[in-house]
Structures are given as C-alpha cells and as structure tokens.
Design an enzyme around this catalytic site. Structure first.
Site, PDB file in Angstrom:
ATOM      1  N   ASP A  49       0.780   5.190 -11.265  1.00 49.09           N
ATOM      2  CA  ASP A  49       0.107   6.309 -11.939  1.00 49.09           C
ATOM      3  C   ASP A  49      -1.345   6.418 -11.476  1.00 49.09           C
ATOM      4  OD1 ASP A  49       2.501   6.514 -13.332  1.00 49.09           O
ATOM      5  OD2 ASP A  49       1.769   5.325 -15.011  1.00 49.09           O
TER       6      ASP A  49
ATOM      7  N   GLY B 189       0.791  -1.216   0.000  1.00 50.43           N
ATOM      8  CA  GLY B 189       0.000   0.000   0.000  1.00 50.43           C
ATOM      9  C   GLY B 189       0.825   1.268   0.000  1.00 50.43           C
TER      10      GLY B 189
END
Length: 309
Positions: free
Chosen positions: A249, A222
């Site tokens: 992205d 994460g």
C-alpha cells in the site's frame, strides 16, 4: 486532491506475541487498532507526504463508526465513505516477534445491496470532478459485481482522471479490462493473472491485457515496472526485518504521489520502494518510518532493462 477507493474498508487490529504456536494460548504483548483496507492505508501514507486525500468506499455498523472516528484524526484526509446497513469488517494481524512472521486473518466484509452500490457510484462520479488521480484498491465485499473495478476505471477515464488498480483474484482479472493507467500487483497476483512466474514475461502479458503500465512488487527485491517508456527495476539497498503488512500500500502511495507531482518513472519507483521498505519498520499498515524513508531515498537503485515496452 487524490481519491482512494476502498470498497471493503476494515478496522485493522494488530496483536504482537513473543512466539506464535498453533493450538496454544498466548499472552499479547501489544495491541494496536487503526483504520484500514488497502485504499485507506494508501490515503494515510499520502497525507503523511503532504497530499490532500479523499477516501471513499463503504462503512457500516459499530466497526464502521470506530473506523470513521479514527479517520477524523488524520490531517489532510476527507471522509467520503458511503454508509451501509452491514458491519464493516475487522482484519487481525498477529506478529510473531521471535520468527518475525505475520499471520493475517481477514473477515469477508458486509453484503452490499443494489441500492448501496448505486449510491456509491453517484458519490464516486461526483468526487472524480476534483480528483487529480484515483486508486482503486483491495477486495470486493459480498454483493458488489465482480466487474466493478472495470466499470469504475472506465468512469474515471471518461472524466480524464489517471487511475491505479491494486487488487487480486477475479477482481483483478476482470478489472484489468478497464485499462488502468497503472496496475500494481505483487508477484503472486501477477502470476495468477498471467499464468507466468517469470516477472518480465508476466508484466508484458499484463500490459497486453489492458494496463498502461505494470508495476510488480517483488517483495524484498523491490519493484519491476513495464512502462510505455521502457522497463525499470528498482531495488532497496538492504532487507529490513519487521512487519511487511501494508508495504504494498505504501508503494502505491509512492507511485501516486510522484504521479501527481509529474515525476519521471525512476523517481516514482525510488519513492515507492523507499516507502515500502520503510513501512516494514512501522508497527501498523498505513504508517512508515520517516527517518528510514528519507535515508532510503538515496539508497534505492533504479536500472533500465532491455526488452520491449
């Protein structure tokens, strides 16, 4: 309007093979082709979330024409790329179906002349006048000054536009001095910038170097965010198998979209992790599995950690 800057745009080509073997001949089972470069990928995810986005940077040659043709197919996206005499690069991702790995091959990009760089800066300043936020993403093509991002960040700050920087190497080391509001490195880039492989310590060091907030991508673990309000860790509920290209992205798109919607940091991180994880299930960068994304929004865990902000 959200503005994304991709100085080294690309035409992304993804090959899928049953098994990738060094030195062997392969039959490709599937080919996909899409407009790319980190900021373009960010823009495509943002438009899928319903935001109006303008992309700028450079485009040239036959590859650049194909890229721009593909951008016309994206709703809510405005093309403000600056034409150059060189040819836009291609990036090739080879996905090994058996191993689940992706091998990436990236061309360097066209050489940008002084006149082309000056033309871009004029376009960029004009676009900032109507931007709610700007993301500066990816590598620098040959010919662009290594300190380019620092200068572009200062220009955005003077215009009162919030900024996010996502790059690597020398461009990252020089760019952070431009004081981005959000710096979004992955763990490897953060370690290269600070010399520390301990994410908590490294994010503190990166903030001292000029970043307002540091959001570090930790892969399947994460995100770790060090913000002026404190330190947060956001983790997905499960690790998904697939193509990780473009996951970072999508995390940037999540952060930007929640920023312009004035969401608190926990909400921004939930969205970023959910999008990043859902992107692994998509065949190409700039796309995400919407069903998985919507399910992950309630599954991502965000915890506040102790430590100096």
């Amino acid at each position: 309007m959200i503005l994304t800057v991709t100085l080294n745009t690309a035409l992304d080509i993804t090959y899928r093979v049953p098994s990738l073997r060094s030195g062997a001949s392969h039959r490709i089972s599937e080919v996909t082709e899409s407009p790319g470069g980190k900021g373009v990928n960010v823009a495509r995810v943002l438009t899928a979330l319903g935001h109006e986005v303008t992309v700028t940077g450079f485009s040239g040659g036959t590859t650049g024409r194909i890229l721009r043709d593909r951008l016309t197919e994206v709703p809510r996206l405005t093309d403000a790329l600056v034409p150059v005499s060189g040819t836009t690069r291609r990036t090739v991702a080879v996905v090994d179906a058996r191993a689940g790995d992706t091998t990436q091959l990236n061309e360097p990009g066209p050489t940008i002349t002084h006149a082309e760089w000056a033309a871009f800066q004029e376009v960029y300043e004009d676009l900032l006048a109507s931007a709610s936020a700007v993301a500066l993403c990816g590598s620098l093509p040959p010919g662009v000054p290594v300190g380019a991002y620092a200068g572009l960040l200062r220009t955005a700050r003077a215009a009162g536009v919030p900024t996010l920087l996502d790059t690597s190497g020398a461009a990252l080391r020089r760019g952070v001095a431009g004081r981005p509001d959000i710096l979004k490195p992955n763990a490897e880039e953060l370690a290269e910038l600070t010399g520390s492989h301990e994410p908590s310590r490294a994010t503190q060091d990166a903030r001292r170097r000029g970043a307002g907030t540091v959001v570090a991508s930790l892969g399947p673990k994460g995100l770790l965010a060090l913000t002026p309000e404190g330190r947060w860790r956001a983790t997905p509920p499960t690790r998904l198998a697939g193509n990780p290209t473009g996951a970072g992205d999508s995390a940037v798109a999540g952060l930007l979209s929640a920023l312009v919607e004035h969401r608190p940091w926990p909400d921004r991180l939930v969205r970023a992790v959910a999008l990043s994880t859902a992107t692994v299930l998509s065949p190409t960068a700039g796309d995400f599995d919407r069903t998985a994304y919507e399910g992950l929004l309630t599954g991502v865990t965000v915890t506040r950690e102790s430590g100096a902000a």
